[in-house]
Design a protein around this motif. Structure first.
Motif, PDB file in Angstrom:
ATOM      1  N   MET A  15      84.896  83.340  46.059  1.00 34.09           N
ATOM      2  CA  MET A  15      86.073  84.212  45.961  1.00 34.09           C
ATOM      3  C   MET A  15      87.345  83.427  45.628  1.00 34.09           C
ATOM      4  N   SER A  16      87.592  82.334  46.371  1.00 35.42           N
ATOM      5  CA  SER A  16      88.843  81.617  46.136  1.00 35.42           C
ATOM      6  C   SER A  16      88.856  80.961  44.762  1.00 35.42           C
ATOM      7  N   CYS A  17      87.688  80.486  44.304  1.00 33.00           N
ATOM      8  CA  CYS A  17      87.611  79.853  42.978  1.00 33.00           C
ATOM      9  C   CYS A  17      88.018  80.852  41.884  1.00 33.00           C
ATOM     10  N   ILE A  18      87.639  82.121  42.085  1.00 29.78           N
ATOM     11  CA  ILE A  18      87.978  83.158  41.096  1.00 29.78           C
ATOM     12  C   ILE A  18      89.430  83.611  41.262  1.00 29.78           C
ATOM     13  N   LEU A  19      89.783  84.021  42.491  1.00 30.01           N
ATOM     14  CA  LEU A  19      91.049  84.728  42.683  1.00 30.01           C
ATOM     15  C   LEU A  19      92.261  83.813  42.804  1.00 30.01           C
ATOM     16  N   TYR A  70      94.913  84.061  39.839  1.00 22.03           N
ATOM     17  CA  TYR A  70      95.547  85.379  39.687  1.00 22.03           C
ATOM     18  C   TYR A  70      96.565  85.408  38.542  1.00 22.03           C
ATOM     19  N   ASN A  71      96.948  84.220  38.063  1.00 20.70           N
ATOM     20  CA  ASN A  71      97.914  84.173  36.944  1.00 20.70           C
ATOM     21  C   ASN A  71      97.221  84.056  35.584  1.00 20.70           C
ATOM     22  N   ARG A  72      95.878  84.184  35.567  1.00 19.05           N
ATOM     23  CA  ARG A  72      95.143  84.136  34.284  1.00 19.05           C
ATOM     24  C   ARG A  72      94.590  85.535  33.990  1.00 19.05           C
ATOM     25  N   PRO A  73      95.225  86.261  33.075  1.00 17.39           N
ATOM     26  CA  PRO A  73      94.851  87.662  32.835  1.00 17.39           C
ATOM     27  C   PRO A  73      93.379  87.860  32.488  1.00 17.39           C
ATOM     28  N   SER A  74      92.791  86.979  31.693  1.00 18.86           N
ATOM     29  CA  SER A  74      91.391  87.200  31.273  1.00 18.86           C
ATOM     30  C   SER A  74      90.439  87.107  32.458  1.00 18.86           C
ATOM     31  N   VAL A  75      90.759  86.227  33.407  1.00 18.77           N
ATOM     32  CA  VAL A  75      89.927  86.085  34.613  1.00 18.77           C
ATOM     33  C   VAL A  75      90.119  87.304  35.511  1.00 18.77           C
ATOM     34  N   MET A  76      91.370  87.729  35.675  1.00 20.65           N
ATOM     35  CA  MET A  76      91.657  88.879  36.544  1.00 20.65           C
ATOM     36  C   MET A  76      91.060  90.173  35.995  1.00 20.65           C
ATOM     37  N   ALA A  77      91.038  90.307  34.674  1.00 18.84           N
ATOM     38  CA  ALA A  77      90.451  91.517  34.071  1.00 18.84           C
ATOM     39  C   ALA A  77      88.974  91.654  34.452  1.00 18.84           C
ATOM     40  N   CYS A  82      87.223  91.066  53.647  1.00 19.19           N
ATOM     41  CA  CYS A  82      88.224  92.075  53.283  1.00 19.19           C
ATOM     42  C   CYS A  82      89.639  91.512  53.462  1.00 19.19           C
ATOM     43  N   ARG A  83      89.859  90.785  54.555  1.00 21.33           N
ATOM     44  CA  ARG A  83      91.186  90.210  54.829  1.00 21.33           C
ATOM     45  C   ARG A  83      91.560  89.174  53.766  1.00 21.33           C
ATOM     46  N   ASN A  84      90.610  88.285  53.464  1.00 23.31           N
ATOM     47  CA  ASN A  84      90.875  87.258  52.452  1.00 23.31           C
ATOM     48  C   ASN A  84      91.078  87.874  51.068  1.00 23.31           C
ATOM     49  N   MET A  85      90.273  88.901  50.769  1.00 23.50           N
ATOM     50  CA  MET A  85      90.392  89.592  49.484  1.00 23.50           C
ATOM     51  C   MET A  85      91.780  90.220  49.355  1.00 23.50           C
ATOM     52  N   SER A  86      92.252  90.792  50.455  1.00 22.93           N
ATOM     53  CA  SER A  86      93.559  91.453  50.447  1.00 22.93           C
ATOM     54  C   SER A  86      94.679  90.468  50.162  1.00 22.93           C
ATOM     55  N   ASN A  87      94.557  89.250  50.724  1.00 20.36           N
ATOM     56  CA  ASN A  87      95.551  88.205  50.455  1.00 20.36           C
ATOM     57  C   ASN A  87      95.640  87.910  48.965  1.00 20.36           C
ATOM     58  N   TYR A  88      94.477  87.733  48.352  1.00 22.10           N
ATOM     59  CA  TYR A  88      94.447  87.397  46.917  1.00 22.10           C
ATOM     60  C   TYR A  88      94.911  88.572  46.055  1.00 22.10           C
ATOM     61  N   LEU A  89      94.525  89.793  46.434  1.00 19.38           N
ATOM     62  CA  LEU A  89      94.950  90.967  45.658  1.00 19.38           C
ATOM     63  C   LEU A  89      96.470  91.130  45.716  1.00 19.38           C
ATOM     64  N   SER A  90      97.060  90.751  46.849  1.00 19.35           N
ATOM     65  CA  SER A  90      98.518  90.820  46.975  1.00 19.35           C
ATOM     66  C   SER A  90      99.181  89.869  45.985  1.00 19.35           C
ATOM     67  N   LEU A  91      98.570  88.697  45.797  1.00 22.87           N
ATOM     68  CA  LEU A  91      99.098  87.745  44.813  1.00 22.87           C
ATOM     69  C   LEU A  91      98.900  88.276  43.393  1.00 22.87           C
ATOM     70  N   ALA A  92      97.730  88.880  43.161  1.00 16.52           N
ATOM     71  CA  ALA A  92      97.450  89.435  41.832  1.00 16.52           C
ATOM     72  C   ALA A  92      98.445  90.537  41.476  1.00 16.52           C
ATOM     73  N   ALA A  93      98.893  91.288  42.482  1.00 20.83           N
ATOM     74  CA  ALA A  93      99.830  92.393  42.244  1.00 20.83           C
ATOM     75  C   ALA A  93     101.164  91.890  41.703  1.00 20.83           C
ATOM     76  N   ILE A  94     101.494  90.642  42.025  1.00 20.27           N
ATOM     77  CA  ILE A  94     102.764  90.076  41.554  1.00 20.27           C
ATOM     78  C   ILE A  94     102.744  89.906  40.035  1.00 20.27           C
ATOM     79  N   THR A  95     101.580  89.466  39.513  1.00 18.95           N
ATOM     80  CA  THR A  95     101.526  89.142  38.080  1.00 18.95           C
ATOM     81  C   THR A  95     100.787  90.179  37.244  1.00 18.95           C
ATOM     82  N   LYS A  96      99.810  90.878  37.855  1.00 25.88           N
ATOM     83  CA  LYS A  96      98.979  91.806  37.076  1.00 25.88           C
ATOM     84  C   LYS A  96      98.824  93.147  37.786  1.00 25.88           C
TER      85      LYS A  96
END
Length: 305
Positions: A113-117, A120-127, A145-159
């Motif tokens: 999960m962390s390797c992917i998310l 969060y600043n790379r659009p092709s990976v996030m897509a 779920c908690r860790n995923m939520s942290n990363y999704l919050s970061l993704a929301a900033i850029t994508k």
């Protein structure tokens, strides 16, 4: 695929798995997608959940692969295979066995999960990643779920636009107790207000159970909604906002929302003026902001008389 990966994964040879760390990252980088595809085959086998040797081989190989991806900055090249393995974990049980014991597939999901998310600043990976990431929110594993939520919050900033397609799922996750995701809502509201509007009353009802930062994100959401001049939403939230003005923690942002509303729908605040007056007497430092609300409402009264 590099011959050592072929040996370790092909024969599930735990005794040689550690040797993968003696290889240079650049030496194995071309093999990573093929190795991930082989891991997916191993972890999808019917006996994987009970086969400790296979689990240990997979765990070591994933650590080696994710390290090499980070060091060679080749996430975009291998994202499809990495997300494919991640997605395959959803086909298996992810609920913890005991109090803290993750299932084998939850371990895989967590390890990659962390390797992917983190990208969060790379659009092709996030897509590729976000449609899979949101599926983990309802799979009964609180830590994931908690860790995923942290990363999704970061993704929301850029994508935020990629997350907006999944607004309904995000709102339902919040209502089920995953309140960390509230910080995502102001960003996705711009793109997808309707799912949030539908559940607004339920979201507002969470306020008393929330930690202070989460309360702030809920109020930020109302500020965004107020700026969009959604009258149905505004009417729902005015009594809520007035009620929470008595809490000095947030009364500054709440007054800013009310000033926003007063700028285009002052009539909606008319019946709340006595309450605002009472709060102004309790918190004299708010009088300057309150005067702007009184001015807007009073201006309408003058025009209608």
């Amino acid at each position: 695929m590099h011959q050592l990966f072929r040996l370790v994964l092909g024969q599930k040879d735990l005794s040689r798995a550690g040797d993968l760390f003696s290889l240079d990252d650049s030496e194995i980088e071309d093999s990573l997608t093929e190795a991930l595809e082989q891991i997916k085959i191993i972890s999808s086998s019917s006996d994987y959940q009970t086969n400790n040797n296979d689990q240990a081989v997979v765990e070591i190989c994933i650590t080696r692969i994710t390290t090499a991806i980070r060091e060679t900055e080749s996430i975009e090249k291998h994202a499809k295979a990495l997300v494919g393995l991640w997605d395959s974990c959803l086909e298996h049980n992810l609920r913890p066995f005991g109090k803290d014991e993750d299932t084998p597939h939850a371990k895989i999901a967590s390890d990659i999960m962390s390797c992917i998310l983190q990208n969060y600043n790379r659009p092709s990976v996030m897509a590729l990643a976000i449609p899979i990431a949101v599926k983990f929110l309802h799979r009964g594993n609180k830590e994931l779920c908690r860790n995923m939520s942290n990363y999704l919050s970061l993704a929301a900033i850029t994508k935020a636009d990629l997350l907006a397609d999944h607004t309904e799922v995000i709102v339902k996750s919040i209502l089920q107790g995953n309140t960390m995701l509230l910080r995502v809502l102001p960003a996705v509201y711009e793109k997808q207000p309707q799912p949030i509007n539908r559940h607004l009353t339920e979201l507002l009802a969470l306020m008393s159970q929330l930690e202070q930062p989460e309360q702030y994100h809920l109020l930020r959401l109302l500020h965004v909604a107020a700026k969009k001049k959604q009258l149905e939403v505004v009417q729902k939230c005015i009594p809520f906002l007035i009620g929470h003005l008595k809490d000095s923690t947030h009364n500054d942002i709440i007054l800013n929302i009310l000033i926003e509303i007063a700028s285009y729908e002052p009539v909606a605040l008319n019946s709340f003026l006595p309450m605002l007056k009472e709060i102004g007497e309790r918190f004299p430092y708010l009088i300057g902001q309150m005067a702007r609300i009184y001015g807007a409402v009073g201006h309408v009264d003058e025009e209608s008389s």
